[in-house]
Design an enzyme around this catalytic site. Structure first.
Site, short mmCIF file in Angstrom:
data_model
loop_
_atom_site.label_atom_id
_atom_site.label_comp_id
_atom_site.label_asym_id
_atom_site.label_seq_id
_atom_site.Cartn_x
_atom_site.Cartn_y
_atom_site.Cartn_z
N LYS A 59 0.83 -1.20 0.00
CA LYS A 59 0.00 0.00 0.00
C LYS A 59 0.87 1.26 0.00
O LYS A 59 2.08 1.20 0.26
CB LYS A 59 -0.92 -0.04 1.23
CG LYS A 59 -1.89 -1.23 1.22
CD LYS A 59 -2.87 -1.15 2.39
CE LYS A 59 -3.80 -2.36 2.41
NZ LYS A 59 -4.87 -2.21 3.42
N TYR B 11 -12.47 -3.23 -3.18
CA TYR B 11 -12.98 -3.00 -1.83
C TYR B 11 -14.50 -2.97 -1.79
O TYR B 11 -15.08 -2.26 -0.95
CB TYR B 11 -12.36 -1.71 -1.25
CG TYR B 11 -10.93 -1.91 -0.74
CD1 TYR B 11 -10.57 -3.03 0.00
CD2 TYR B 11 -9.96 -0.96 -0.99
CE1 TYR B 11 -9.28 -3.20 0.46
CE2 TYR B 11 -8.65 -1.13 -0.52
CZ TYR B 11 -8.32 -2.25 0.21
OH TYR B 11 -7.04 -2.44 0.69
N PHE C 25 -15.79 4.63 6.43
CA PHE C 25 -14.37 4.91 6.21
C PHE C 25 -13.91 4.63 4.78
O PHE C 25 -12.76 4.91 4.43
CB PHE C 25 -13.50 4.12 7.21
CG PHE C 25 -13.73 2.63 7.20
CD1 PHE C 25 -14.53 2.03 8.16
CD2 PHE C 25 -13.13 1.83 6.24
CE1 PHE C 25 -14.72 0.65 8.17
CE2 PHE C 25 -13.32 0.45 6.23
CZ PHE C 25 -14.13 -0.13 7.21
N THR D 276 -5.96 -6.75 10.67
CA THR D 276 -6.16 -5.44 10.02
C THR D 276 -5.58 -4.29 10.83
O THR D 276 -4.91 -3.42 10.29
CB THR D 276 -7.68 -5.20 9.79
OG1 THR D 276 -8.22 -6.33 9.09
CG2 THR D 276 -7.91 -3.94 8.98
N ARG E 207 2.37 -6.11 9.99
CA ARG E 207 1.58 -4.96 10.45
C ARG E 207 1.97 -4.56 11.87
O ARG E 207 2.01 -3.37 12.21
CB ARG E 207 0.08 -5.30 10.34
CG ARG E 207 -0.41 -5.26 8.89
CD ARG E 207 -1.82 -5.78 8.74
NE ARG E 207 -2.37 -5.50 7.41
CZ ARG E 207 -3.51 -6.02 6.95
NH1 ARG E 207 -4.21 -6.87 7.69
NH2 ARG E 207 -3.94 -5.69 5.74
N ASN F 31 -1.88 -0.01 6.92
CA ASN F 31 -1.41 -1.30 7.46
C ASN F 31 -0.55 -2.09 6.47
O ASN F 31 -0.57 -3.32 6.45
CB ASN F 31 -2.61 -2.10 7.97
CG ASN F 31 -3.66 -2.31 6.90
OD1 ASN F 31 -3.42 -2.03 5.72
ND2 ASN F 31 -4.83 -2.81 7.28
N HIS G 100 -2.00 -5.33 1.49
CA HIS G 100 -3.19 -6.16 1.31
C HIS G 100 -2.70 -7.56 0.93
O HIS G 100 -1.69 -7.69 0.23
CB HIS G 100 -4.06 -5.61 0.17
CG HIS G 100 -5.06 -6.63 -0.31
ND1 HIS G 100 -6.26 -6.84 0.31
CD2 HIS G 100 -4.98 -7.54 -1.33
CE1 HIS G 100 -6.90 -7.83 -0.31
NE2 HIS G 100 -6.16 -8.27 -1.30
N GLU H 135 -8.44 -11.64 -7.58
CA GLU H 135 -7.57 -10.47 -7.40
C GLU H 135 -6.35 -10.51 -8.33
O GLU H 135 -5.91 -9.48 -8.82
CB GLU H 135 -7.14 -10.38 -5.93
CG GLU H 135 -8.33 -10.05 -5.03
CD GLU H 135 -8.03 -10.08 -3.54
OE1 GLU H 135 -6.87 -10.39 -3.17
OE2 GLU H 135 -8.94 -9.77 -2.75
P1 ADP Z 1 -7.82 -6.75 5.57
O1 ADP Z 1 -7.02 -5.86 4.66
O2 ADP Z 1 -7.10 -7.00 6.87
O3 ADP Z 1 -8.32 -8.01 4.92
P2 ADP Z 1 -10.53 -5.60 5.34
O4 ADP Z 1 -10.72 -6.36 4.07
O5 ADP Z 1 -11.58 -5.73 6.40
O6 ADP Z 1 -9.11 -5.89 6.02
O7 ADP Z 1 -10.45 -4.03 5.01
C1 ADP Z 1 -9.79 -3.58 3.86
C2 ADP Z 1 -8.91 -2.39 4.21
O8 ADP Z 1 -9.72 -1.29 4.58
C3 ADP Z 1 -7.98 -2.60 5.41
O9 ADP Z 1 -6.79 -3.28 5.11
C4 ADP Z 1 -7.71 -1.18 5.84
O10 ADP Z 1 -6.74 -0.53 5.01
C5 ADP Z 1 -9.07 -0.53 5.61
N1 ADP Z 1 -9.91 -0.58 6.82
C6 ADP Z 1 -10.56 -1.65 7.36
N2 ADP Z 1 -11.25 -1.32 8.47
C7 ADP Z 1 -11.01 0.01 8.66
C8 ADP Z 1 -11.46 0.97 9.65
N3 ADP Z 1 -12.27 0.63 10.65
N4 ADP Z 1 -11.01 2.25 9.53
C9 ADP Z 1 -10.19 2.62 8.50
N5 ADP Z 1 -9.77 1.77 7.53
C10 ADP Z 1 -10.16 0.49 7.60
#
Ligand code: ADP
Length: 148
Positions: free
Chosen positions: A16, A56, A64, A98, A109, A123, A126, A137
């Site tokens: 990212k 997404y 968010f 996450t 992370r 973080n 992805h 993907e």
């Molecule tokens: P992951 O990347 O751990 O699989 P998710 O698919 O749930 O997590 O979310 C996609 C991305 O959206 C996250 O990696 C993060 O960058 C962002 N994200 C998720 N939850 C939040 C939140 N509560 N506030 C801000 N950004 C978030």
């Protein structure tokens, strides 16, 4: 002891904008390569509104999401197709949960994610979370002929 039925898989990783901006790509890639995983494709790219809406879609209705879209467009990202046995699960385990503040030390992370207010968003990477997601993907981020 090697487990039986370990699958040869390919997963999709996105470094990212925080990883690119903080020059973390090399050290994160080194962590994954140290595990013995191999590169099938790698490229730098910018992400359009369209590809982010698709990638997404599961968080598109979250409050968010606009912040996440803006973050993912702050700078180019690096897309990586990485192959190996059980790579999908192992890459997620090495990445951590996450929220970087909830991620244990020793995870990517936990060690390298944002610790100051944006810990859930900035973080580092992805990574695909299932074989089905990985397949979709990889197709989303790599064109025919870009995987080796
Ligand atoms: P992951 O990347 O751990 O699989 P998710 O698919 O749930 O997590 O979310 C996609 C991305 O959206 C996250 O990696 C993060 O960058 C962002 N994200 C998720 N939850 C939040 C939140 N509560 N506030 C801000 N950004 C978030």
């Amino acid at each position: 002891m090697p487990r039986l039925n370990m699958a040869q898989e390919t997963t999709l990783i996105l470094f990212k904008p925080d990883a690119v901006q903080k020059n973390l790509v090399g050290q994160v890639l080194a962590r994954y390569q140290t595990e013995g995983f191999t590169i099938r494709g790698i490229k730098m790219m910018t992400l359009s509104d369209e590809i982010l809406a698709e990638h997404y879609s599961h968080i598109a209705e979250m409050p968010f999401f606009p912040s996440v879209r803006g973050f993912m467009q702050e700078s180019p990202i690096v897309a990586l197709a990485l192959a190996g046995e059980d790579v999908i699960t192992k890459v997620r385990d090495l990445l951590g949960p996450t929220d970087s503040n909830a991620a244990e030390a020793g995870t990517i992370r936990g060690d390298l994610g944002d610790k100051s207010g944006d810990s859930k968003m900035r973080n580092v990477c992805h990574a695909s979370d299932s074989p089905e997601a990985a397949q979709a993907e990889l197709k989303r981020f790599f064109n025919d002929g870009e995987l080796f």
